[in-house]
Design an enzyme around this catalytic site. Structure first.
Site, PDB file in Angstrom:
ATOM      1  N   ASN A   7       0.880  -1.170   0.000  1.00 13.97           N
ATOM      2  CA  ASN A   7       0.000   0.000   0.000  1.00 13.97           C
ATOM      3  C   ASN A   7       0.919   1.222   0.000  1.00 13.97           C
ATOM      4  O   ASN A   7       1.610   1.494   0.983  1.00 13.97           O
ATOM      5  CB  ASN A   7      -0.926   0.000   1.220  1.00 13.97           C
ATOM      6  CG  ASN A   7      -1.832   1.222   1.244  1.00 13.97           C
ATOM      7  OD1 ASN A   7      -1.436   2.313   0.841  1.00 13.97           O
ATOM      8  ND2 ASN A   7      -3.059   1.044   1.709  1.00 13.97           N
ATOM      9  N   GLU A  34      -3.951   1.793  -3.003  1.00 12.81           N
ATOM     10  CA  GLU A  34      -4.080   3.238  -2.751  1.00 12.81           C
ATOM     11  C   GLU A  34      -3.262   4.085  -3.728  1.00 12.81           C
ATOM     12  O   GLU A  34      -2.414   4.874  -3.339  1.00 12.81           O
ATOM     13  CB  GLU A  34      -3.744   3.588  -1.291  1.00 12.81           C
ATOM     14  CG  GLU A  34      -4.885   3.254  -0.332  1.00 12.81           C
ATOM     15  CD  GLU A  34      -4.928   4.158   0.887  1.00 12.81           C
ATOM     16  OE1 GLU A  34      -5.609   5.189   0.823  1.00 12.81           O
ATOM     17  OE2 GLU A  34      -4.302   3.836   1.910  1.00 12.81           O
ATOM     18  N   ASP A 149      -3.903  -4.887   1.141  1.00 12.95           N
ATOM     19  CA  ASP A 149      -4.192  -4.276   2.443  1.00 12.95           C
ATOM     20  C   ASP A 149      -5.579  -4.739   2.844  1.00 12.95           C
ATOM     21  O   ASP A 149      -6.573  -4.283   2.277  1.00 12.95           O
ATOM     22  CB  ASP A 149      -4.118  -2.751   2.299  1.00 12.95           C
ATOM     23  CG  ASP A 149      -4.517  -2.032   3.578  1.00 12.95           C
ATOM     24  OD1 ASP A 149      -4.844  -2.701   4.568  1.00 12.95           O
ATOM     25  OD2 ASP A 149      -4.504  -0.787   3.568  1.00 12.95           O
ATOM     26  N   ASN A 151      -6.917  -4.519   5.932  1.00  9.53           N
ATOM     27  CA  ASN A 151      -7.506  -3.665   6.975  1.00  9.53           C
ATOM     28  C   ASN A 151      -8.210  -4.471   8.071  1.00  9.53           C
ATOM     29  O   ASN A 151      -9.239  -4.038   8.616  1.00  9.53           O
ATOM     30  CB  ASN A 151      -8.448  -2.623   6.352  1.00  9.53           C
ATOM     31  CG  ASN A 151      -7.705  -1.365   5.916  1.00  9.53           C
ATOM     32  OD1 ASN A 151      -6.747  -0.929   6.573  1.00  9.53           O
ATOM     33  ND2 ASN A 151      -8.107  -0.783   4.805  1.00  9.53           N
ATOM     34  N   ASP A 220      -1.377  -6.259   6.120  1.00  7.23           N
ATOM     35  CA  ASP A 220      -1.054  -6.488   4.700  1.00  7.23           C
ATOM     36  C   ASP A 220      -0.566  -7.920   4.545  1.00  7.23           C
ATOM     37  O   ASP A 220       0.414  -8.317   5.178  1.00  7.23           O
ATOM     38  CB  ASP A 220       0.040  -5.514   4.264  1.00  7.23           C
ATOM     39  CG  ASP A 220      -0.387  -4.069   4.419  1.00  7.23           C
ATOM     40  OD1 ASP A 220      -0.982  -3.527   3.474  1.00  7.23           O
ATOM     41  OD2 ASP A 220      -0.153  -3.496   5.514  1.00  7.23           O
ATOM     42  N   ASP A 252       2.831   4.782   4.848  1.00  5.61           N
ATOM     43  CA  ASP A 252       2.634   4.289   6.220  1.00  5.61           C
ATOM     44  C   ASP A 252       2.584   2.754   6.269  1.00  5.61           C
ATOM     45  O   ASP A 252       2.546   2.186   7.362  1.00  5.61           O
ATOM     46  CB  ASP A 252       1.416   4.932   6.894  1.00  5.61           C
ATOM     47  CG  ASP A 252       0.165   4.975   6.031  1.00  5.61           C
ATOM     48  OD1 ASP A 252       0.225   4.602   4.843  1.00  5.61           O
ATOM     49  OD2 ASP A 252      -0.879   5.393   6.552  1.00  5.61           O
ATOM     50  N   HIS A 253       2.635   2.104   5.105  1.00  4.50           N
ATOM     51  CA  HIS A 253       2.721   0.633   5.043  1.00  4.50           C
ATOM     52  C   HIS A 253       4.099   0.209   4.516  1.00  4.50           C
ATOM     53  O   HIS A 253       4.672   0.885   3.644  1.00  4.50           O
ATOM     54  CB  HIS A 253       1.697   0.065   4.064  1.00  4.50           C
ATOM     55  CG  HIS A 253       0.279   0.295   4.450  1.00  4.50           C
ATOM     56  ND1 HIS A 253      -0.547  -0.712   4.909  1.00  4.50           N
ATOM     57  CD2 HIS A 253      -0.485   1.414   4.437  1.00  4.50           C
ATOM     58  CE1 HIS A 253      -1.755  -0.225   5.150  1.00  4.50           C
ATOM     59  NE2 HIS A 253      -1.740   1.068   4.878  1.00  4.50           N
TER      60      HIS A 253
END
Length: 261
Positions: A7, A34, A149, A151, A220, A252-253
């Site tokens: 991501n 994303e 991802d 989530n 992930d 951030d991943h």
DNA sequence: ATGTCCACTAGGAGTGGA
């Protein structure tokens, strides 16, 4: 054969950083989530210059997924059937050739925001649709990967603080049951195949110094069929690429990478 | 549990999303 999921949190903002990673890791196939970009804005030239062909399923501002491959790639489908209005979140392609080819899907699963938010029941319904869709083709005997991802934090081992978060978003029994149902179509979590007891994370909030305080989540995954697991050599969460590089901001991943024979 | 980052609209900060 190296396959990865990442991501990237905005392709426009991340392009230079991604190039550093591709040059260093040289993966064969990558699923991006994303993109936050429409398909006609996707910088195909930039990736072709590095040897990658891309298939994309994007939209303006949010969501968006793509598959990069330096092996032969054949686009199969885009979008989770019946769930298209929830954003551009799924793309599937055949990568590689002959016996070495893999049916490769990358996913950006809905966030849900909070258990009180309208997006939470929609997230659960999206996962029900994903399970039904996966049932249609997942077969232990055939190499297939669903990555991205998700989530959802699958177990207490995948969060920095289960006690504080149990019952809140990413950590509910409802979400965990939906993820388990997807896995039960005939998939295995490749990271857990190699690291059954390791507390490891793939996402850390930008806020609050979360990365340095080890406040992360493992959300992930690379999920693979038995036919993939039998070829699995190693799996790595590439946390070095959650750090700033040459003054460039990371996603951030972190990427997750699997090596197959 | 907040010390951030991204894209959009707009023409400079504010907003919504994660």
């Amino acid at each position: 054969m190296q396959l990865a999921t990442w991501n990237i949190n905005g392709l426009r903002a991340r392009l230079d950083y991604i190039k550093l990673w591709l040059a260093e890791r040289e993966p064969d196939v990558v699923g991006f989530q994303e993109l936050k970009m429409e398909d006609d804005k996707f910088p195909h030239d930039e990736f072709e210059a590095l040897g990658y062909t891309c298939v994309t399923h994007g939209q303006k501002s949010w969501n968006g997924v793509a598959i990069l491959s330096r092996l032969p790639i054949e686009h199969i489908e885009s979008g989770l059937p019946g769930q298209e209005e929830f954003g551009a979140r799924l793309i599937r392609a055949r990568v590689g050739e002959g016996d070495a080819s893999v049916d490769f899907t990358t996913l950006y699963c809905p966030n849900g925001k909070s258990v009180e938010h309208d997006d939470f029941p929609r997230k659960l319904a999206w996962f029900d649709a994903l399970r039904d869709w996966a049932k249609g083709f997942v077969d232990p005997a055939h190499p297939a990967i669903l990555c991205g991802d998700f989530n959802i934090v699958p177990t207490a081992l995948d969060t920095w603080d289960e006690e504080a978060h149990a019952g809140s978003i990413f950590h509910t029994v409802e979400e965990r049951a939906r993820l388990a149902a997807v896995v039960d179509t005939g998939l295995r979590d490749l990271f857990r195949e190699r690291e059954p007891d390791t507390r490891a994370f793939s996402w850390w909030d930008y806020r609050g110094g979360a990365f340095h305080r080890k406040h992360g989540l493992r959300i992930d995954f690379l999920l693979g069929t038995d036919a993939v697991v039998s070829r699995l050599r190693e799996v790595e969460i590439d946390r070095d690429f959650r750090k700033k590089k040459d003054g460039l901001t990371a996603s951030d991943h972190a990427p997750v990478i699997a090596t197959l024979d």
